[in-house]
Design a protein around this motif. Sequence first.
Motif, PDB file in Angstrom:
ATOM      1  N   MET A   1       0.847  -1.195   0.000  1.00 43.66           N
ATOM      2  CA  MET A   1       0.000   0.000   0.000  1.00 43.66           C
ATOM      3  C   MET A   1       0.887   1.252   0.000  1.00 43.66           C
ATOM      4  SD  MET A   1      -2.880   1.152   2.779  1.00 43.66           S
ATOM      5  CE  MET A   1      -3.770   2.694   2.573  1.00 43.66           C
ATOM      6  N   ASN A   2       0.516   2.169  -0.859  1.00 42.44           N
ATOM      7  CA  ASN A   2       1.282   3.410  -0.951  1.00 42.44           C
ATOM      8  C   ASN A   2       0.868   4.343   0.180  1.00 42.44           C
ATOM      9  OD1 ASN A   2       2.705   5.634  -1.679  1.00 42.44           O
ATOM     10  ND2 ASN A   2       1.742   5.912  -3.676  1.00 42.44           N
ATOM     11  N   ASN A   3       1.725   4.475   1.197  1.00 37.35           N
ATOM     12  CA  ASN A   3       1.373   5.306   2.348  1.00 37.35           C
ATOM     13  C   ASN A   3       2.301   6.510   2.472  1.00 37.35           C
ATOM     14  OD1 ASN A   3       3.671   3.965   3.108  1.00 37.35           O
ATOM     15  ND2 ASN A   3       2.781   2.980   4.912  1.00 37.35           N
ATOM     16  N   TRP A   4       2.740   7.034   1.321  1.00 29.86           N
ATOM     17  CA  TRP A   4       3.651   8.170   1.365  1.00 29.86           C
ATOM     18  C   TRP A   4       2.999   9.381   2.016  1.00 29.86           C
ATOM     19  CZ3 TRP A   4       2.463  12.778  -0.971  1.00 29.86           C
ATOM     20  CH2 TRP A   4       1.434  12.764  -1.934  1.00 29.86           C
ATOM     21  N   LYS A   5       1.676   9.501   1.884  1.00 32.96           N
ATOM     22  CA  LYS A   5       0.980  10.623   2.518  1.00 32.96           C
ATOM     23  C   LYS A   5       1.103  10.547   4.036  1.00 32.96           C
ATOM     24  CE  LYS A   5      -2.428  11.391  -1.147  1.00 32.96           C
ATOM     25  NZ  LYS A   5      -3.872  11.429  -1.486  1.00 32.96           N
ATOM     26  N   SER A   6       1.051   9.338   4.566  1.00 33.69           N
ATOM     27  CA  SER A   6       1.184   9.165   6.020  1.00 33.69           C
ATOM     28  C   SER A   6       2.585   9.544   6.484  1.00 33.69           C
ATOM     29  CB  SER A   6       0.882   7.712   6.399  1.00 33.69           C
ATOM     30  OG  SER A   6      -0.453   7.380   6.082  1.00 33.69           O
ATOM     31  N   HIS A   7       3.595   9.143   5.714  1.00 34.60           N
ATOM     32  CA  HIS A   7       4.968   9.502   6.074  1.00 34.60           C
ATOM     33  C   HIS A   7       5.175  11.019   5.963  1.00 34.60           C
ATOM     34  CE1 HIS A   7       6.881   5.549   6.581  1.00 34.60           C
ATOM     35  NE2 HIS A   7       5.978   5.131   5.703  1.00 34.60           N
ATOM     36  N   LEU A   8       4.560  11.634   4.961  1.00 33.94           N
ATOM     37  CA  LEU A   8       4.648  13.091   4.837  1.00 33.94           C
ATOM     38  C   LEU A   8       3.984  13.769   6.031  1.00 33.94           C
ATOM     39  CD1 LEU A   8       5.425  15.574   3.172  1.00 33.94           C
ATOM     40  CD2 LEU A   8       3.218  15.368   1.986  1.00 33.94           C
ATOM     41  N   ALA A   9       2.853  13.230   6.468  1.00 30.21           N
ATOM     42  CA  ALA A   9       2.157  13.784   7.631  1.00 30.21           C
ATOM     43  C   ALA A   9       3.022  13.684   8.884  1.00 30.21           C
ATOM     44  CB  ALA A   9       0.826  13.062   7.841  1.00 30.21           C
ATOM     45  N   LEU A  10       3.684  12.536   9.067  1.00 26.13           N
ATOM     46  CA  LEU A  10       4.578  12.362  10.210  1.00 26.13           C
ATOM     47  C   LEU A  10       5.752  13.330  10.152  1.00 26.13           C
ATOM     48  CD1 LEU A  10       4.701   8.467  10.544  1.00 26.13           C
ATOM     49  CD2 LEU A  10       3.692  10.080  12.171  1.00 26.13           C
ATOM     50  N   LEU A  11       6.292  13.517   8.960  1.00 24.98           N
ATOM     51  CA  LEU A  11       7.407  14.450   8.794  1.00 24.98           C
ATOM     52  C   LEU A  11       6.984  15.867   9.154  1.00 24.98           C
ATOM     53  CD1 LEU A  11      10.305  15.003   7.843  1.00 24.98           C
ATOM     54  CD2 LEU A  11       9.387  15.275   5.520  1.00 24.98           C
ATOM     55  N   VAL A  12       5.832  16.284   8.656  1.00 25.86           N
ATOM     56  CA  VAL A  12       5.344  17.642   8.942  1.00 25.86           C
ATOM     57  C   VAL A  12       5.078  17.815  10.431  1.00 25.86           C
ATOM     58  CG1 VAL A  12       3.447  19.261   8.558  1.00 25.86           C
ATOM     59  CG2 VAL A  12       4.384  17.963   6.642  1.00 25.86           C
ATOM     60  N   CYS A  13       4.451  16.816  11.054  1.00 22.77           N
ATOM     61  CA  CYS A  13       4.183  16.874  12.502  1.00 22.77           C
ATOM     62  C   CYS A  13       5.460  17.153  13.288  1.00 22.77           C
ATOM     63  CB  CYS A  13       3.598  15.550  12.989  1.00 22.77           C
ATOM     64  SG  CYS A  13       1.905  15.240  12.543  1.00 22.77           S
ATOM     65  N   ASN A  14       6.463  16.373  13.009  1.00 28.32           N
ATOM     66  CA  ASN A  14       7.677  16.462  13.813  1.00 28.32           C
ATOM     67  C   ASN A  14       8.497  17.705  13.501  1.00 28.32           C
ATOM     68  OD1 ASN A  14       8.114  13.854  15.570  1.00 28.32           O
ATOM     69  ND2 ASN A  14       7.191  13.162  13.661  1.00 28.32           N
ATOM     70  N   VAL A  15       8.425  18.192  12.272  1.00 27.90           N
ATOM     71  CA  VAL A  15       9.078  19.464  11.954  1.00 27.90           C
ATOM     72  C   VAL A  15       8.399  20.601  12.707  1.00 27.90           C
ATOM     73  CG1 VAL A  15       9.488  21.153  10.128  1.00 27.90           C
ATOM     74  CG2 VAL A  15       9.954  18.737   9.711  1.00 27.90           C
ATOM     75  N   VAL A  16       7.062  20.597  12.703  1.00 23.83           N
ATOM     76  CA  VAL A  16       6.313  21.639  13.423  1.00 23.83           C
ATOM     77  C   VAL A  16       6.628  21.593  14.907  1.00 23.83           C
ATOM     78  CG1 VAL A  16       4.001  22.347  14.139  1.00 23.83           C
ATOM     79  CG2 VAL A  16       4.439  21.808  11.749  1.00 23.83           C
ATOM     80  N   TRP A  17       6.614  20.398  15.482  1.00 20.86           N
ATOM     81  CA  TRP A  17       6.858  20.293  16.919  1.00 20.86           C
ATOM     82  C   TRP A  17       8.305  20.629  17.272  1.00 20.86           C
ATOM     83  CZ3 TRP A  17       3.702  15.160  17.002  1.00 20.86           C
ATOM     84  CH2 TRP A  17       2.349  15.464  17.125  1.00 20.86           C
ATOM     85  N   ALA A  18       9.228  20.395  16.360  1.00 21.48           N
ATOM     86  CA  ALA A  18      10.615  20.797  16.599  1.00 21.48           C
ATOM     87  C   ALA A  18      10.742  22.309  16.651  1.00 21.48           C
ATOM     88  CB  ALA A  18      11.520  20.225  15.517  1.00 21.48           C
ATOM     89  N   MET A  19       9.944  22.999  15.849  1.00 20.12           N
ATOM     90  CA  MET A  19       9.976  24.457  15.820  1.00 20.12           C
ATOM     91  C   MET A  19       9.386  25.063  17.087  1.00 20.12           C
ATOM     92  SD  MET A  19       8.902  24.963  11.804  1.00 20.12           S
ATOM     93  CE  MET A  19       8.935  26.753  11.831  1.00 20.12           C
ATOM     94  N   ASP A  20       8.575  24.284  17.798  1.00 22.68           N
ATOM     95  CA  ASP A  20       8.006  24.765  19.067  1.00 22.68           C
ATOM     96  C   ASP A  20       9.079  25.294  20.002  1.00 22.68           C
ATOM     97  OD1 ASP A  20       5.574  23.942  18.209  1.00 22.68           O
ATOM     98  OD2 ASP A  20       5.245  22.465  19.789  1.00 22.68           O
ATOM     99  N   PHE A  21      10.129  24.498  20.191  1.00 21.06           N
ATOM    100  CA  PHE A  21      11.092  24.772  21.252  1.00 21.06           C
ATOM    101  C   PHE A  21      11.818  26.105  21.065  1.00 21.06           C
ATOM    102  CE2 PHE A  21      10.410  20.194  21.295  1.00 21.06           C
ATOM    103  CZ  PHE A  21      10.160  19.982  22.640  1.00 21.06           C
ATOM    104  N   PRO A  22      12.416  26.386  19.916  1.00 18.33           N
ATOM    105  CA  PRO A  22      13.060  27.697  19.770  1.00 18.33           C
ATOM    106  C   PRO A  22      12.070  28.852  19.730  1.00 18.33           C
ATOM    107  CG  PRO A  22      13.191  26.455  17.718  1.00 18.33           C
ATOM    108  CD  PRO A  22      12.701  25.512  18.758  1.00 18.33           C
ATOM    109  N   PHE A  23      10.901  28.650  19.106  1.00 22.00           N
ATOM    110  CA  PHE A  23       9.938  29.749  19.005  1.00 22.00           C
ATOM    111  C   PHE A  23       9.325  30.090  20.358  1.00 22.00           C
ATOM    112  CE2 PHE A  23       8.811  29.596  14.193  1.00 22.00           C
ATOM    113  CZ  PHE A  23      10.133  29.923  13.924  1.00 22.00           C
ATOM    114  N   TYR A  24       9.007  29.073  21.156  1.00 20.81           N
ATOM    115  CA  TYR A  24       8.540  29.345  22.515  1.00 20.81           C
ATOM    116  C   TYR A  24       9.614  30.095  23.302  1.00 20.81           C
ATOM    117  CZ  TYR A  24       4.241  26.517  22.513  1.00 20.81           C
ATOM    118  OH  TYR A  24       2.990  26.027  22.280  1.00 20.81           O
TER     119      TYR A  24
END
Length: 306
Positions: free
Chosen positions: A1-24
């Motif tokens: 099953m092609n689940n590249w969208k799920s991997h992209l979603a995981l990548l975006v999630c973790n990039v966003v949450w990584a940005m939390d720390f310096p921006f906060y």
Amino acid sequence: MNNWKSHLALLVCNVVWAMDFPFYNIVLPRYVHPMAMISASLIVTALFSLVPLLWRKAERVERADIRKLVGAALLIGVLRKLFLMYGLSKTSPIDGSIIDTIVPLLVLLLSVLLGMDRFTRLKLAGLVLGMAGAVAVVLTGGSSSHAHSQLAGNLLVFLTACTTSFYMVWFKRLISRYSIFTVLRWLYCVAAVMALPLGIGPILHTNFRAIAEHALLPTLFVLTVPTYLPNLMLNYALKSVPATVSSIYTYLQPVLAILLSVWMGLDKLHLDTVLFALVIFLGVGMVLKSYTLPPRHAEPPAANPH
């Protein structure tokens, strides 16, 4: 099953949450009081959680579960935000992002204590190793060589990880009964009501002119982005991607947070911090690896909700 969208979603999630720390770290507490940010971000997230009602019928929640959802809102919506906001206002984004990676270790410990899992040699070794690294990172906050860190702030971030772990273990069965839209709507609407009386004063005393002049984009980012939408993407991804794979993506968070913090001049990377982080990563990796070996007793945690 092609689940590249799920991997992209995981990548975006973790990039966003990584940005939390310096921006906060930029915003708190210089421009926004932590309690003001807690309350305002919960209100914004609660409003986001109501949007799906425009096209989805509200799911009925059993009366017996309402009290549990209120408890979950207090734990993950209010207490976790309190620990995180005040913690990041008192320590470096690098230390905060590294300490937060111990959630899988704490979930394992709680699961064993509650009889939901059991130790193997690999799990126990990973737990001891990872926790030793986490304790070392926390204690370096009191060192004079780490000018951007404080012991109190590191301890609060550690409590944030503890709160997240307890939520993931204790309320797992509850949140699995309902759609993620329903769970997030209850969690953040109730949490917003709880936090508003404490946050209204600090919000009214916020210097909005200073924010507009010096920290508009970071403030808007941490106010609107990190909570609701990434959690939706995470749950979308978990429909087709195993939790073990999702856990690997969480390693991106401290790496990206460190790179951003150093690039933005918010912190300096110390050799001892790198070594302690590697110890934590190794410990978490050992625990996650243990779930891929027979016999398999439980599914490891997916990722930290924010």
